[in-house]
Design an enzyme around this catalytic site. Structure first.
Site, PDB file in Angstrom:
ATOM      1  N   TYR A  21       0.750  -1.248  -0.123  1.00 17.13           N
ATOM      2  CA  TYR A  21      -0.183  -0.168   0.020  1.00 17.13           C
ATOM      3  C   TYR A  21       0.704   1.564   0.055  1.00 17.13           C
ATOM      4  CZ  TYR A  21       1.657  -0.468   4.534  1.00 17.13           C
ATOM      5  OH  TYR A  21       2.051  -0.765   6.229  1.00 17.13           O
TER       6      TYR A  21
ATOM      7  N   LEU B 214       6.059   0.280  -1.559  1.00 17.51           N
ATOM      8  CA  LEU B 214       6.269  -1.315  -2.459  1.00 17.51           C
ATOM      9  C   LEU B 214       5.756  -0.871  -3.816  1.00 17.51           C
ATOM     10  CD1 LEU B 214       7.155  -3.924   0.630  1.00 17.51           C
ATOM     11  CD2 LEU B 214       8.814  -3.339  -1.391  1.00 17.51           C
TER      12      LEU B 214
ATOM     13  N   GLU C 240      10.702  -4.695   5.520  1.00 16.82           N
ATOM     14  CA  GLU C 240       9.923  -3.860   6.226  1.00 16.82           C
ATOM     15  C   GLU C 240      10.609  -4.491   8.108  1.00 16.82           C
ATOM     16  OE1 GLU C 240       7.792  -2.141   5.446  1.00 16.82           O
ATOM     17  OE2 GLU C 240       6.972  -3.153   3.991  1.00 16.82           O
TER      18      GLU C 240
END
Length: 187
Positions: free
Chosen positions: A17, A20, A92
């Site tokens: 979202y 990326l 992440e």
């Protein structure tokens, strides 16, 4: 060394979202994974439930695990191999408490012209997949710092002012940046 063919049994569907997505700074990782056969683009999707999508320090996007608040969030769905998932988890900061990967329910958004990858298998119209959420250790403070305001898509407008990881002060950790951000006055 060759890669095994990705099959539904060996892949994880991952909802992206933020950075990326196509057109944003970390999409280079998705492109690398697609080239190596460790990811394939499945389509443009939207969350079935509303979630807050907010920006933190350096305009980094965070999805908050607060279903029912915010908007239906738009993003992209990828099928990712175990090797690809490991690389995404590293980016992440899963093992460092930056983000957590948990399930999310999605529905296919309206068709968009495909730019890369191919739809090797038909993507589902709705599904439960994995998404990277803000870690619980700072999620509530991030929500308060954004005054309960969020957006439904990370666009060029929301990304304006984004600072790439290598261009941020290196003597502070990601969590230090978050602590400073959430303790600073709101704009």
């Amino acid at each position: 060394m060759g890669h095994e063919t990705m099959t539904p049994a060996t892949t994880t569907l991952v909802f992206t979202y933020g950075t990326l997505k196509r057109g944003f700074s970390n999409h280079v990782l998705m492109q690398d994974l697609i080239r190596s056969g460790d990811a394939s683009f499945k389509g443009v999707y939207q969350t079935l439930d509303k979630y807050p999508l907010v920006c933190g320090p350096y305009r980094v996007p965070f999805l908050l695990n607060k279903p029912g608040s915010g908007y239906h969030v738009n993003g992209e769905l990828y099928a990712v191999s175990p090797r690809g998932l490991s690389r995404l988890d590293e980016l992440e900061g899963i093992s460092r408490g930056h983000y957590i990967r948990q399930p999310i329910r999605l529905a296919a958004a309206e068709e968009e012209e495909e730019e890369e990858g191919d739809l090797e298998t038909e993507a589902p119209s709705s599904c439960v997949v994995e998404a990277y959420y803000a870690h619980k250790s700072y999620e509530e403070e991030l929500w308060r710092r954004n005054r309960g305001r969020s957006f439904g898509a990370y666009t060029e407008n929301e990304a304006r002012g984004y600072v790439k990881r290598n261009d941020r002060p290196q003597h502070l950790s990601f969590l230090d940046h978050i602590r400073i951000f959430v303790s600073s006055p709101c704009d």
